[in-house]
Every structure is written in C-alpha cells, then in structure tokens.
Design a protein around this motif. Structure first.
Motif, PDB file in Angstrom:
ATOM      1  N   LEU A  41       0.824  -1.207   0.000  1.00 31.04           N
ATOM      2  CA  LEU A  41       0.000   0.000   0.000  1.00 31.04           C
ATOM      3  C   LEU A  41       0.858   1.256   0.000  1.00 31.04           C
ATOM      4  O   LEU A  41       0.535   2.248  -0.662  1.00 31.04           O
ATOM      5  CB  LEU A  41      -0.920  -0.003   1.221  1.00 31.04           C
ATOM      6  N   LEU A  42       1.969   1.229   0.735  1.00 30.38           N
ATOM      7  CA  LEU A  42       2.878   2.381   0.739  1.00 30.38           C
ATOM      8  C   LEU A  42       3.471   2.612  -0.647  1.00 30.38           C
ATOM      9  O   LEU A  42       3.658   3.759  -1.065  1.00 30.38           O
ATOM     10  CB  LEU A  42       3.991   2.153   1.760  1.00 30.38           C
ATOM     11  N   LYS A  43       3.761   1.527  -1.354  1.00 29.99           N
ATOM     12  CA  LYS A  43       4.276   1.671  -2.719  1.00 29.99           C
ATOM     13  C   LYS A  43       3.238   2.346  -3.608  1.00 29.99           C
ATOM     14  O   LYS A  43       3.563   3.210  -4.434  1.00 29.99           O
ATOM     15  CB  LYS A  43       4.655   0.303  -3.289  1.00 29.99           C
ATOM     16  N   GLY A  44       1.964   1.964  -3.426  1.00 29.43           N
ATOM     17  CA  GLY A  44       0.903   2.598  -4.200  1.00 29.43           C
ATOM     18  C   GLY A  44       0.772   4.079  -3.885  1.00 29.43           C
ATOM     19  O   GLY A  44       0.575   4.905  -4.789  1.00 29.43           O
ATOM     20  N   ILE A  45       0.887   4.429  -2.596  1.00 22.31           N
ATOM     21  CA  ILE A  45       0.827   5.844  -2.198  1.00 22.31           C
ATOM     22  C   ILE A  45       1.988   6.617  -2.799  1.00 22.31           C
ATOM     23  O   ILE A  45       1.835   7.757  -3.253  1.00 22.31           O
ATOM     24  CB  ILE A  45       0.830   5.955  -0.660  1.00 22.31           C
ATOM     25  N   ILE A  50       4.084  10.620  -6.762  1.00 15.69           N
ATOM     26  CA  ILE A  50       4.942  10.904  -7.924  1.00 15.69           C
ATOM     27  C   ILE A  50       4.108  11.435  -9.089  1.00 15.69           C
ATOM     28  O   ILE A  50       4.489  12.400  -9.768  1.00 15.69           O
ATOM     29  CB  ILE A  50       5.720   9.635  -8.328  1.00 15.69           C
ATOM     30  N   VAL A  51       2.947  10.797  -9.333  1.00 12.74           N
ATOM     31  CA  VAL A  51       2.063  11.250 -10.417  1.00 12.74           C
ATOM     32  C   VAL A  51       1.576  12.674 -10.142  1.00 12.74           C
ATOM     33  O   VAL A  51       1.509  13.511 -11.052  1.00 12.74           O
ATOM     34  CB  VAL A  51       0.872  10.290 -10.572  1.00 12.74           C
ATOM     35  N   TRP A  52       1.257  12.955  -8.875  1.00 14.51           N
ATOM     36  CA  TRP A  52       0.807  14.312  -8.507  1.00 14.51           C
ATOM     37  C   TRP A  52       1.903  15.334  -8.779  1.00 14.51           C
ATOM     38  O   TRP A  52       1.654  16.404  -9.346  1.00 14.51           O
ATOM     39  CB  TRP A  52       0.406  14.329  -7.036  1.00 14.51           C
ATOM     40  N   PHE A  57       4.233  19.511 -12.331  1.00 10.28           N
ATOM     41  CA  PHE A  57       5.431  19.994 -13.023  1.00 10.28           C
ATOM     42  C   PHE A  57       5.153  20.249 -14.507  1.00 10.28           C
ATOM     43  O   PHE A  57       5.626  21.236 -15.080  1.00 10.28           O
ATOM     44  CB  PHE A  57       6.549  18.975 -12.868  1.00 10.28           C
ATOM     45  N   PHE A  58       4.363  19.359 -15.133  1.00  8.22           N
ATOM     46  CA  PHE A  58       4.087  19.490 -16.562  1.00  8.22           C
ATOM     47  C   PHE A  58       2.760  20.203 -16.832  1.00  8.22           C
ATOM     48  O   PHE A  58       2.280  20.206 -17.971  1.00  8.22           O
ATOM     49  CB  PHE A  58       4.066  18.108 -17.224  1.00  8.22           C
ATOM     50  N   THR A  62      -5.989  18.789 -15.297  1.00 11.45           N
ATOM     51  CA  THR A  62      -7.047  17.840 -14.934  1.00 11.45           C
ATOM     52  C   THR A  62      -6.486  16.729 -14.040  1.00 11.45           C
ATOM     53  O   THR A  62      -7.062  16.398 -12.996  1.00 11.45           O
ATOM     54  CB  THR A  62      -7.683  17.226 -16.195  1.00 11.45           C
ATOM     55  N   LEU A  63      -5.363  16.160 -14.443  1.00 14.46           N
ATOM     56  CA  LEU A  63      -4.746  15.101 -13.657  1.00 14.46           C
ATOM     57  C   LEU A  63      -4.286  15.636 -12.308  1.00 14.46           C
ATOM     58  O   LEU A  63      -4.412  14.956 -11.278  1.00 14.46           O
ATOM     59  CB  LEU A  63      -3.561  14.510 -14.422  1.00 14.46           C
ATOM     60  N   GLU A  64      -3.775  16.868 -12.308  1.00 17.13           N
ATOM     61  CA  GLU A  64      -3.330  17.471 -11.050  1.00 17.13           C
ATOM     62  C   GLU A  64      -4.505  17.648 -10.089  1.00 17.13           C
ATOM     63  O   GLU A  64      -4.382  17.395  -8.883  1.00 17.13           O
ATOM     64  CB  GLU A  64      -2.680  18.827 -11.330  1.00 17.13           C
ATOM     65  N   PHE A  65      -5.666  18.086 -10.634  1.00 25.82           N
ATOM     66  CA  PHE A  65      -6.856  18.268  -9.787  1.00 25.82           C
ATOM     67  C   PHE A  65      -7.297  16.936  -9.181  1.00 25.82           C
ATOM     68  O   PHE A  65      -7.621  16.860  -7.985  1.00 25.82           O
ATOM     69  CB  PHE A  65      -7.990  18.876 -10.618  1.00 25.82           C
ATOM     70  N   ILE A  66      -7.297  15.889 -10.006  1.00 27.92           N
ATOM     71  CA  ILE A  66      -7.706  14.566  -9.514  1.00 27.92           C
ATOM     72  C   ILE A  66      -6.761  14.084  -8.418  1.00 27.92           C
ATOM     73  O   ILE A  66      -7.192  13.602  -7.368  1.00 27.92           O
ATOM     74  CB  ILE A  66      -7.752  13.554 -10.671  1.00 27.92           C
ATOM     75  N   MET A  67      -5.453  14.235  -8.655  1.00 28.12           N
ATOM     76  CA  MET A  67      -4.470  13.790  -7.667  1.00 28.12           C
ATOM     77  C   MET A  67      -4.567  14.602  -6.378  1.00 28.12           C
ATOM     78  O   MET A  67      -4.396  14.074  -5.279  1.00 28.12           O
ATOM     79  CB  MET A  67      -3.056  13.914  -8.246  1.00 28.12           C
ATOM     80  N   GLN A  68      -4.876  15.886  -6.521  1.00 34.18           N
ATOM     81  CA  GLN A  68      -5.022  16.735  -5.337  1.00 34.18           C
ATOM     82  C   GLN A  68      -6.203  16.284  -4.484  1.00 34.18           C
ATOM     83  O   GLN A  68      -6.134  16.269  -3.251  1.00 34.18           O
ATOM     84  CB  GLN A  68      -5.200  18.199  -5.759  1.00 34.18           C
ATOM     85  N   GLN A  69      -7.298  15.893  -5.135  1.00 30.55           N
ATOM     86  CA  GLN A  69      -8.459  15.394  -4.395  1.00 30.55           C
ATOM     87  C   GLN A  69      -8.141  14.061  -3.716  1.00 30.55           C
ATOM     88  O   GLN A  69      -8.560  13.810  -2.578  1.00 30.55           O
ATOM     89  CB  GLN A  69      -9.657  15.218  -5.346  1.00 30.55           C
ATOM     90  N   VAL A  70      -7.393  13.224  -4.433  1.00 32.33           N
ATOM     91  CA  VAL A  70      -7.010  11.930  -3.859  1.00 32.33           C
ATOM     92  C   VAL A  70      -6.167  12.124  -2.609  1.00 32.33           C
ATOM     93  O   VAL A  70      -6.382  11.475  -1.579  1.00 32.33           O
ATOM     94  CB  VAL A  70      -6.242  11.086  -4.901  1.00 32.33           C
TER      95      VAL A  70
END
Length: 274
Positions: A41-45, A50-52, A57-58, A62-70
């Motif tokens: 689970l820590l690896k998944g986090i 990293i994706v966030w 950075f790029f 949309t992806l940033e917003f989703i990751m921020q909510q996660v």
C-alpha cells in the motif's frame, strides 16, 4: 544568563538529537509495518505522490486536480486501510514492545524448524494424515492468523502431529508458522482461482496455492488420500516430494534466507570481513 554556555552549540546539539529521535521513530514504524500488506500500500501511495508531482510539473491541470483530491481525502482512507497495522503498533506501544529490539531468525533456528516440519510431514504422510502448514516470511499473514485459534507455541514435530490428528478440534484448517513458533492453527487460507489446477487436487492444495499467490509464504501439504507431500511457493506447486527433496526446498527458502538476512545486517552494522 548562564556564563560560559555556548547557546549556539546547545541549539546545534538539540537539532541533532531531534533528527536522531525522529529517524529512530520512523525506523520503528517501518519495522512495525514490515512484513505486512501495508508495504504494498505504501508503494501505491508513493506512485500517487509521484504522479501528482509530475502532473503539477508538466501543468497537466485535470490530472493534477484529480491527484489533489485523492491526496486531500487520502488521510481518512489511509486510517481505514492501515487499521490493522495501526492497531498492531498501538498494542506494541501498550505492551512496551514498540521500541524493543527486533529479532531476526538465525540459521540454527531455521534448521530446527525445518527438522520439526520434515519429521512431522513424514510421520503424517506414512499414515495418510492430511495437513496444511504455511510458513510466514516477509509478507505478513496476520489476517489469516486471526481466522484461526491463536497458539503462540514453540514449534515441535509432536505438536504439529497432534494438531492434525483426525477428529480433533484443530485438524481442519491450516497451521501458520513464523520463525520457530506456531502462531495459530485451524486457519482459513484463500483458495486459488487458477483454472489450470489439476482436478485431482483437493481443497488443501488449492489453499496452499492460493496463499502462495498473494504472499511469499512457503506452504506444505500432506494429502489425506495419497499421503503425498507437496510444497507451494510463489504460485508454484512441487508435488510428490521425498524427504530429501522436501528438506532441500525448505533449506533453500528458509536457511539461505536467514544467511542473507544475517549477512546484510552485518554489512550494515560494520565492514564485511575479508
């Protein structure tokens, strides 16, 4: 106020102590979750973080917003997901074992365990007594231990044989072993859903394969119908093992692992001897 006292030095030393204490606490927390599914689970986090970072950075909005909510609502999810590990840590803290020194199974202890397992397996195979024995390694098996009867008893061949004697309360289920202890008996293991498993294999073999698919445990099966001994690891089934073959496989998985663990600890603690 205090003549002769270098407050800059005291501040510097305080920061060093602070860093060392935090490092030690983090180390003990890692030891608590080591060998449990929390590692995966820590690896998944870590992947999510990293994706966030990359989405920010790029400028992938949309992806940033989703990751921020996660991440925002992830704290509650972490508490729920890590509930068994948090409970385990609090129990150890309450017993005063949180800061105790962790032990590593040594080669001698692993050899004793192998002797007891091989001796009991041969005894039961000759008398066609069905048995299912799973040996915990790095991946924790706490979830499966809790489905059975907690024993926390020293591993002996006599005790293993008595557990699996037919018509006794604990014979129908798996025994889970860790290091040189029987953690629990009468445990339920997950059945493999592999459609290519031979139809002649029963529930014990399917359970042995199932737990080897979701953990790095080594599981031994004694067939009640044929008296044959089988062993599973990493989703692989080794059937119809003789005594020397069984011992060799167990030594490869347990004794060699103990040597590597001891060697790595020695190299970490000091220079390796030439």
């Amino acid at each position: 106020m205090f003549p002769g006292v270098d407050f800059h030095l005291l501040t510097y030393l305080g920061r060093i102590v602070d860093i060392l204490l935090v490092t030690y606490v983090i180390y003990k927390l890692i030891m608590v979750i080591k060998g449990t599914r929390a590692v995966q689970l820590l690896k998944g986090i870590t992947v999510i973080l990293i994706v966030w970072f990359l989405s920010s950075f790029f400028a992938l909005r949309t992806l940033e917003f989703i990751m921020q909510q996660v991440v925002t609502y992830g704290l509650l999810a972490i508490i729920i997901i890590f509930q068994p590990e948090l409970r385990r840590a609090l129990e150890q803290l309450g017993r005063g074992r949180f800061f105790s020194r962790s032990t590593v199974p040594q080669e001698e202890e692993a050899s004793k365990s192998i002797d007891a397992i091989v001796k009991s397996a041969n005894y039961m195979a000759k008398r066609r007594i069905g048995a299912l024995i799973s040996i915990e390694r790095e991946t924790g098996m706490t979830d499966y231990v809790e489905t059975g009867i907690i024993m926390d008893a020293k591993l002996t061949s006599e005790l293993l044989i008595n557990i699996f004697i037919p018509n006794t309360p604990l014979h129908d289920g798996a025994v889970i072993i860790k290091e040189n202890k029987i953690l629990a008996a009468g445990c339920y293991l997950p059945l493999s859903e592999n459609p290519f498993i031979s139809k002649e294999l029963g529930t014990r073999h399917r359970a042995a394969l199932g737990v080897s698919e979701v953990s790095d445990s080594v599981t031994l099966v004694v067939s009640e119908e044929t008296g044959n001994i089988s062993l599973t690891k990493n989703g692989e089934l080794h059937r119809d093992l003789k005594e020397d073959q069984l011992r060799e496989l167990l030594e490869q998985e347990l004794v060699n692992e103990s040597r590597q663990t001891t060697s790595s600890r020695w190299q970490w603690g000091g220079k390796k001897s030439e």
